[in-house]
Scaffold this motif. Sequence first.
Motif, PDB file in Angstrom:
ATOM      1  N   LEU A 439     -32.586  -9.051   3.934  1.00 16.30           N
ATOM      2  CA  LEU A 439     -33.588  -7.999   3.810  1.00 16.30           C
ATOM      3  C   LEU A 439     -34.972  -8.576   3.519  1.00 16.30           C
ATOM      4  O   LEU A 439     -35.996  -8.013   3.930  1.00 16.30           O
ATOM      5  CB  LEU A 439     -33.195  -7.014   2.704  1.00 16.30           C
ATOM      6  N   ILE A 440     -34.994  -9.677   2.802  1.00 15.09           N
ATOM      7  CA  ILE A 440     -36.280 -10.308   2.481  1.00 15.09           C
ATOM      8  C   ILE A 440     -36.789 -11.137   3.657  1.00 15.09           C
ATOM      9  O   ILE A 440     -37.957 -11.043   4.050  1.00 15.09           O
ATOM     10  CB  ILE A 440     -36.136 -11.194   1.223  1.00 15.09           C
ATOM     11  N   ILE A 441     -35.910 -11.941   4.259  1.00 16.94           N
ATOM     12  CA  ILE A 441     -36.329 -12.819   5.359  1.00 16.94           C
ATOM     13  C   ILE A 441     -36.750 -12.006   6.583  1.00 16.94           C
ATOM     14  O   ILE A 441     -37.791 -12.280   7.202  1.00 16.94           O
ATOM     15  CB  ILE A 441     -35.184 -13.789   5.726  1.00 16.94           C
ATOM     16  N   PHE A 442     -35.956 -11.001   6.916  1.00 18.14           N
ATOM     17  CA  PHE A 442     -36.252 -10.187   8.100  1.00 18.14           C
ATOM     18  C   PHE A 442     -36.816  -8.819   7.688  1.00 18.14           C
ATOM     19  O   PHE A 442     -36.427  -7.782   8.230  1.00 18.14           O
ATOM     20  CB  PHE A 442     -34.987 -10.003   8.946  1.00 18.14           C
ATOM     21  N   ARG A 443     -37.729  -8.840   6.732  1.00 18.67           N
ATOM     22  CA  ARG A 443     -38.277  -7.576   6.226  1.00 18.67           C
ATOM     23  C   ARG A 443     -39.223  -6.914   7.212  1.00 18.67           C
ATOM     24  O   ARG A 443     -39.435  -5.707   7.174  1.00 18.67           O
ATOM     25  CB  ARG A 443     -38.981  -7.794   4.903  1.00 18.67           C
ATOM     26  N   ASN A 444     -39.846  -7.706   8.096  1.00 17.79           N
ATOM     27  CA  ASN A 444     -40.728  -7.148   9.146  1.00 17.79           C
ATOM     28  C   ASN A 444     -41.759  -6.165   8.576  1.00 17.79           C
ATOM     29  O   ASN A 444     -41.834  -5.006   8.974  1.00 17.79           O
ATOM     30  CB  ASN A 444     -39.882  -6.453  10.213  1.00 17.79           C
ATOM     31  N   THR A 445     -42.522  -6.648   7.598  1.00 19.97           N
ATOM     32  CA  THR A 445     -43.619  -5.924   6.920  1.00 19.97           C
ATOM     33  C   THR A 445     -43.112  -4.916   5.893  1.00 19.97           C
ATOM     34  O   THR A 445     -43.925  -4.332   5.172  1.00 19.97           O
ATOM     35  CB  THR A 445     -44.556  -5.185   7.904  1.00 19.97           C
ATOM     36  N   ARG A 446     -41.808  -4.683   5.809  1.00 19.26           N
ATOM     37  CA  ARG A 446     -41.292  -3.723   4.831  1.00 19.26           C
ATOM     38  C   ARG A 446     -41.039  -4.439   3.499  1.00 19.26           C
ATOM     39  O   ARG A 446     -40.350  -5.442   3.456  1.00 19.26           O
ATOM     40  CB  ARG A 446     -39.988  -3.088   5.332  1.00 19.26           C
ATOM     41  N   ASP A 763     -33.036  -0.837  22.243  1.00 20.51           N
ATOM     42  CA  ASP A 763     -34.140  -1.698  21.819  1.00 20.51           C
ATOM     43  C   ASP A 763     -33.741  -2.677  20.723  1.00 20.51           C
ATOM     44  O   ASP A 763     -34.594  -3.311  20.107  1.00 20.51           O
ATOM     45  CB  ASP A 763     -35.314  -0.838  21.328  1.00 20.51           C
ATOM     46  N   MET A 764     -32.452  -2.808  20.478  1.00 18.27           N
ATOM     47  CA  MET A 764     -31.981  -3.711  19.421  1.00 18.27           C
ATOM     48  C   MET A 764     -32.316  -5.159  19.759  1.00 18.27           C
ATOM     49  O   MET A 764     -32.311  -5.559  20.924  1.00 18.27           O
ATOM     50  CB  MET A 764     -30.461  -3.587  19.249  1.00 18.27           C
ATOM     51  N   ASN A 765     -32.600  -5.947  18.707  1.00 10.57           N
ATOM     52  CA  ASN A 765     -32.736  -7.390  18.879  1.00 10.57           C
ATOM     53  C   ASN A 765     -32.182  -8.090  17.644  1.00 10.57           C
ATOM     54  O   ASN A 765     -31.742  -7.437  16.690  1.00 10.57           O
ATOM     55  CB  ASN A 765     -34.192  -7.794  19.142  1.00 10.57           C
ATOM     56  N   MET A 766     -32.220  -9.386  17.613  1.00  9.74           N
ATOM     57  CA  MET A 766     -31.558 -10.143  16.550  1.00  9.74           C
ATOM     58  C   MET A 766     -32.331 -10.112  15.235  1.00  9.74           C
ATOM     59  O   MET A 766     -31.740 -10.262  14.166  1.00  9.74           O
ATOM     60  CB  MET A 766     -31.356 -11.599  16.993  1.00  9.74           C
ATOM     61  N   PHE A 767     -33.669  -9.917  15.295  1.00 10.17           N
ATOM     62  CA  PHE A 767     -34.477 -10.107  14.091  1.00 10.17           C
ATOM     63  C   PHE A 767     -35.243  -8.851  13.657  1.00 10.17           C
ATOM     64  O   PHE A 767     -36.011  -8.898  12.705  1.00 10.17           O
ATOM     65  CB  PHE A 767     -35.456 -11.259  14.305  1.00 10.17           C
ATOM     66  N   ILE A 798     -30.025  -7.360  14.300  1.00 16.94           N
ATOM     67  CA  ILE A 798     -28.578  -7.198  14.464  1.00 16.94           C
ATOM     68  C   ILE A 798     -27.806  -8.028  13.441  1.00 16.94           C
ATOM     69  O   ILE A 798     -26.782  -7.590  12.907  1.00 16.94           O
ATOM     70  CB  ILE A 798     -28.165  -7.591  15.897  1.00 16.94           C
ATOM     71  N   ILE A 799     -28.305  -9.229  13.154  1.00 20.11           N
ATOM     72  CA  ILE A 799     -27.609 -10.088  12.178  1.00 20.11           C
ATOM     73  C   ILE A 799     -27.535  -9.387  10.828  1.00 20.11           C
ATOM     74  O   ILE A 799     -26.479  -9.332  10.187  1.00 20.11           O
ATOM     75  CB  ILE A 799     -28.331 -11.439  12.050  1.00 20.11           C
ATOM     76  N   THR A 800     -28.656  -8.838  10.386  1.00 22.37           N
ATOM     77  CA  THR A 800     -28.680  -8.115   9.106  1.00 22.37           C
ATOM     78  C   THR A 800     -27.775  -6.896   9.170  1.00 22.37           C
ATOM     79  O   THR A 800     -27.084  -6.571   8.195  1.00 22.37           O
ATOM     80  CB  THR A 800     -30.122  -7.679   8.764  1.00 22.37           C
ATOM     81  N   GLY A 801     -27.765  -6.208  10.320  1.00 19.94           N
ATOM     82  CA  GLY A 801     -26.898  -5.047  10.473  1.00 19.94           C
ATOM     83  C   GLY A 801     -25.432  -5.400  10.314  1.00 19.94           C
ATOM     84  O   GLY A 801     -24.659  -4.660   9.693  1.00 19.94           O
ATOM     85  N   VAL A 802     -25.032  -6.542  10.880  1.00 18.18           N
ATOM     86  CA  VAL A 802     -23.639  -6.990  10.761  1.00 18.18           C
ATOM     87  C   VAL A 802     -23.310  -7.299   9.303  1.00 18.18           C
ATOM     88  O   VAL A 802     -22.244  -6.907   8.793  1.00 18.18           O
ATOM     89  CB  VAL A 802     -23.392  -8.228  11.647  1.00 18.18           C
TER      90      VAL A 802
END
Length: 874
Positions: A439-446, A763-767, A798-802
Motif C-alpha cells: 500500500l505504501i510502495i504502490f500508493r500512487n499519490t494516495r 484497465d488493470m495493470n501490475m502497479f 494487481i500484485i497488491t490486489g492478490v
Amino acid sequence: MRQIISRKTAITITTILLALVAILSIFPLRIWTNVKEYSAGGEYTQDSGVINYEYTLMQKFVTQYDRLSSVDVYVSEMINGRYIGVSVYDENAIEILRTFIDTDGHDLPGFINVPLELNLEVGKEYYIGLKGCRSKYLVGLEDLSGEAGYVGSLYYNWEEIPGQHIYARYNYRMPVSKSASLSAILVIALACFIILAVTGAFYKKFPEKNALSTGESLLRVVANPIAAAFFGALMIMVFPLKVFDLRVADIIFYEIGLIIAAGMAFYGINHKVVSHKFGISFWNGINEKNRIVYALQMLMIALAIWHASDYMNGLYDIFHTLSERRMVICLLLLIILTFSFTDVFNIYNLLWLIVSCIGAISYYRANVLGPDEKEFDLHNMALKYLIIIVILAGFVVINLIRSLVSSITHNIRSSKKVFNTCRRISVFGCVLILLFAMLIIFRNTRTWGIFLTLIYGGLYFRLYYWNGKKDWYKILSGGLMLNFAISLGYSLLHRYFPGYVSGRFGFIFHTVTVTAEYLTFMGAVATVMLAIKVVAFPKGLHFTELFKTAWKEIILFGWIMAYAIFTVSRTAYVAICAVILAVLLVVVSQYKRQFFRIIAVMLVSVIVCFPAAFTLQRIIPTVVTQPVFYVIDDADASIRGGASWDNPNFMCVERFVNLFGLKILGIEADDYFYPVDTYNYDEKGQPVLDNYGYPIENSVEEYYQQGAILLPQPVGDYLVANGFTHAEYLMLMDTLNEYVDVDNRLDVISNGRITIFNSYLKDMNMFGHEAMGAELPNGEIAVHAHNTYIQVAYDNGIITGVVFVLLILAALISGAGMYKKNKEKNPLTLISFAITIGFVVAGMTEWVFHLCNPMTVALMLSFAGMIFKEKTNE
C-alpha cells in the motif's frame, strides 16, 4: 450497584442527581424554550394575486434565530377549496419543507398559523412559498415605507413585486432568557437545599428509621416511576388519543411495540443481578481494577467508529478532513490508554510536551486563517486537530521506543531461558506486513495507506508488549456495542422514519448502502456474543434461565437485526445472513447439535424486538422534533421540520409491508394512498376537487372531463421487483442507457455494476493508477468500482490486489483457528472471523476498504489478536 447505603444517603444522592439534571436541562442544554414573534412592521394594504395550481407567491426572508417555529400568514379569502400549501426553500430555491394547512373553521380574513419547527442557519436567506392545494385563495400584502429588515423581495410566479411583502408574522423558538434561566436554577438549588436539610433533620431525630439499602434499590425507586410515566404517556398518545396514526393496524402494532419496549425497560431496571455462570461477558469478565481504563478504551473505539461514520456522510473535502482527524485522535488515545501511569508521566514525555507545544503555537500562528477567508473556522479547526495528532503521535512513538528498548534490555540481562513463553509473528501477520508495504510502495499519490499502516502498526506493536492483550476482544466488543448504543440514541432522537421517498431507513447515514455495511459488522459482533452465550448454556435448563444470563445479548441482537430489516437492503440481508451462517458453522463445529438452538433464540430475539424498535423509531423522533437531514437525504419534504405527528408520509405498517414485498420478495402489493390533504379525496382515494379547487363534475381541466382518472401502471419485468411507476421506469432507462447494458438483466438489477466491473477490469495493470476511477462506455468516470477487491487491484496494482485477497483468506483461516484455540477461555476471539466474513460479502458490491470506512476500522481492530502467536521454548 450492590453497595450498601443508608436511606438518608439514597435520598441525598437522588435529590442531587435530579437537581443536576434539571439544571443541565436549563443550561447548557437549554431545552426549555419560548416563542418570539417578529414582523416586518408594515400594515395590510391589499390582496395578492390569485394563488392556485399555476400561480405561486414567494417571500424572501433572512433568519434571525436558528429555529423557525411557525409563520402566521394573513389569508384574505379562500375562493375555492380549503387547503393552503406552504413550502420553505433554501437560497437555491430547493424545497426543504412542505405542509398543507386546512383553513376550514378559521375566521377569514385573518391570520392562519402554519406550524414549521424548522432548524435554519442564522443570517441566511430562505423563501416562504405559498401555493394551491386543489384550491384558490388570496393572501394579504403589506407596504413598507422604511427598511424591511429581515424580510426581502416578494415574487409572484418568480416576478418581483417591488415594495410589497406578504402580510405575515414570523415566530422563532428560542431558549428562555438568561435571567429566567438563572432564576430557575436558583429555585432548583434552593429546593434541593431544603430537601437535604429536612432529610438530615428528620433522620437525626429518628435515626432508627435510617435503614440500609442497596444502590439497586435506589435505582429502582427512581427509574421505575420515570419509565412508567414515559411508556404510559406514549401508550395513551397512541390510543385513545390517536396522536400518531388513525389506522387500527398501526395503533395495535404500536401498542404491542410499546408493551414490549416497556417490558425490556422494566426488566432491565428490576431484574435480579446474577453472576454469569455460563458464557463470557465483555464486561463482567474484566478484572475490577482494569474497568475504568478498559471503559475509556471502549469509548475511544466507539468514538473512532462514530467519526468514521461521520466521514461517510461528508460530501466535501473539508468535512472529510475534520472527521478523519477526529477519528485518528481517538485511535491514538486508544493506544495511549494501554500505557501505564508511569509510562505516560515521565521526563521524556514532559520534554516532548513542552517542545511540541512551543512548535504547535508557532505552526498555528503561521497557518491560521483570518475571519475574512472562506471557511476559515473549518480550516482552523482542522489545523488544531492536526496539531493534536502530532502531539499525541509523539507520545505514542516515544513510549513504543521505550517499550522496545526496555524489552531488549531485559532479555539481554535475563538468564531465564527455560519455559519462556514468547510471541512470534504469525503467517497472517507476515501477509499483513506485506500488504502494508504494498500500500505504501504502490500508493500512487494516495496517502491513506501510509496512515493506515502507521496507526494500526503502532497499535499492533503496542499490544505485543501490553499485559492486557488477553482482554482485547472484550474491549473491542464493548467498544463496538457502545458505538451502536450511541448511534441508536442519536437515531431515536434525530432521525425521522420516513415512508417516502424511498422508505429505506438509513439509520445515522445518508445512504442505506453504508448503513448496510455498518449493521453488517455490528451484527457480526452481536451474533458472536449471543452464540457463545447459547452454546455455553447447559442443556436441560429452562429458556428463562438462558434469558436471565443472556438477556442483554438477546435484546442487542434483536435491535441490530431490526434496523437491518428497516434498510430493505439486499446487501445488508445477504451480508448479515452470510455472517450468521458462517459463525454458526464455526461454532457448531466445536459444539455439536447447537445449530437449531441458536437459530431459535435468534428468531425469537428478532420477532420480539422488531415491533419495539419499529415503534420507538417511528414515534420518539417525531415527539422530539429535532430531526437531522443530510444533503442527499431522500426523506419527503412534508415530514421535515416539526411535521404533524400523524403525517401519513411517515413509515407505517402497511407502507413497510408493501415496500418489503416489492423490494425483497418481488410481490406486487396494493396501492398505498393516504394523502395529507385528506378532505380533497373521497373514501376510494379519488380527488373530489380538481387542481384549481373546482368540484370534479364542474372541472375545467380536460383530463377530468374525460371521465376516469388514470394512474400510471407498472410495466416491464423489472418494475415488479422495484415498485417503479411507468414514468420512473422511463427516466431510469434514459439514465441507464447511457452506460448500462439494458439487455443484461443482472446489470440493470445491480444498477450497472457489471458494466462498472468490466470497465475497471479492462484497465488493470501490475502497479495501479494515480487517477481516481475508470472510464465507462459512455465516457463518464465511475469514481469507484463498487467492489473492494477490484478497487484495491485497480488503485494499487494487481500484485497488491492478490496480496489483499490472500490477507482476507488468511484472516478467515486464522480467525477460525484462534476461536478453536480459545473457545473455552476467550470465545469472543470469534469476532475477528465474523467481521471478516461480513467484510468479504459487503466488499463484493461496495468499496469498504479505506482508512475512514467504519467497516475497515472494525476489521483492522479485529486483526489485533492474530498478528502474533505464542511460542513456548523449553
